[in-house]
Design an enzyme around this catalytic site. Sequence first.
Site, PDB file in Angstrom:
ATOM      1  N   LYS A 164       0.811  -1.139   0.127  1.00  0.00           N
ATOM      2  CA  LYS A 164      -0.228   0.122  -0.097  1.00  0.00           C
ATOM      3  C   LYS A 164       1.070   1.423  -0.142  1.00  0.00           C
ATOM      4  CE  LYS A 164      -3.953  -2.320   0.483  1.00  0.00           C
ATOM      5  NZ  LYS A 164      -4.778  -2.337  -0.622  1.00  0.00           N
ATOM      6  N   HIS A 281      -6.365 -13.202  -7.512  1.00  0.00           N
ATOM      7  CA  HIS A 281      -7.032 -12.076  -6.891  1.00  0.00           C
ATOM      8  C   HIS A 281      -8.572 -12.001  -7.576  1.00  0.00           C
ATOM      9  CE1 HIS A 281      -7.726  -8.207  -5.355  1.00  0.00           C
ATOM     10  NE2 HIS A 281      -6.493  -8.309  -4.803  1.00  0.00           N
TER      11      HIS A 281
END
Length: 440
Positions: A164, A281
């Site tokens: 992130k 994902h």
Amino acid sequence: MYIDPIAVQYPENLRDDHYVIATYYCATGRNTNALKFGAAMAVEQSCGTWLKVPGETEEVRDRAMARIIGVYEAPAYQCGIPEDVTERHFILRVAFPATNFGPSFAMMLSTVIGNISSSGKVKLLDLEFPKTFLGQFKGPKFGVQGIRDLLGVQDRPLLNNMIKPCIGLSPKETAKLAYEAAVGGVDIIKDDELCANPDFCPLEDRVQAVMEAITKADQKKGEKTLYAFNITDRTEKLIDNALTAIKNGANCLLVNYNTVGLDATRMLAEDDRINVPILGHSDYTGAVYESPWSGMSANLIGAVLPRIAGTDMIIALTPYGKFPMQMDTFISVGYKMLQPLGHIKPVFPMPGGGTTQGHLEDMIKKFGNDVMIAAGGAIHGHPMGPAAGARAFRQGIDEVMNGIALKDAAEKPENKELKAAIDAWGIYEEAKGGIFDLKG
């Protein structure tokens, strides 16, 4: 009313190991004949159309027509329909000859939830596969045990971190964050689903920078770390991206399996040159499962199908944070990754989406050792920094595995990183209902 008797069968009359069985939820109007509705679905998705055509011989219909093997209404109106009922609800089970589509996700889904996905309230809930059909898929190369063997970790849940911010970092900046997470004790780090091969962070440069950082972190912590590099791209570029990443040192890959497609994912997983684990994902799956009336279930698109396609671990969205996932759906999806499925290896559920150290107790209670806890903000946004965020998770995992409650573990002087996380985000506790709770 005429319903072709070939289209309506007892399941006992089906030829063994020949049919893929689909289970649907359907809602219809008050006066709909459910048996006729189901038979129309079966014919529409197999050999027939709305009228007889010359080429639809008895031989063709016997070979290729789907069969209705169950129609179950809830509530089960048998003798009359109350005046205030305007909509009726059914579970339908349809058996499709597997030879109609073969070992192709594209053609199987075109069959079992193709044209009928535009028929109103019809949702595909489940698929049951015969052994001969399932046997045409190799499934994951590694799965749960293979990943444990690569990491040398057999006796605890694994810890995942997603970098992130999701996108916008250079290779050097990505590598810096990867080092911090790895040295803090993360087992598997992943690119986020938005970062594959952008101009400002090319895949080849990112792999080289990150793997250099991971090697240094592993030497310092005395453990191995996998880093899943996102190779999602146009179909014709997937293999080249995978091989480029591996050539430059990648020890794990990530693919957005629903956007590239299940057959493309399978292509990667079954390629012998791609000898590293693949993380699936789940982005875009919500577009398929979130409607209560249509699409397909989260169990299928979020667990069973990508597992058969060959992913070794799969992101599972949780009800803990920012996504509207029901708790029972969340648990069911995780179990579908872990339950026996013929020769297809179990794969790691990777619950993520607002996960903090305060969720450890609940996740370990639900899944035991075989869960890969995924956290982004709770590591990179930890008050003491990313390495401390990772240490806080590892402290919590070790304590919970030793039977210590998180609230007590956070008070131990040696667990200052865990305490900072708990003070910041608290401890999750699901409402208690005992082993069985029938009160509703």
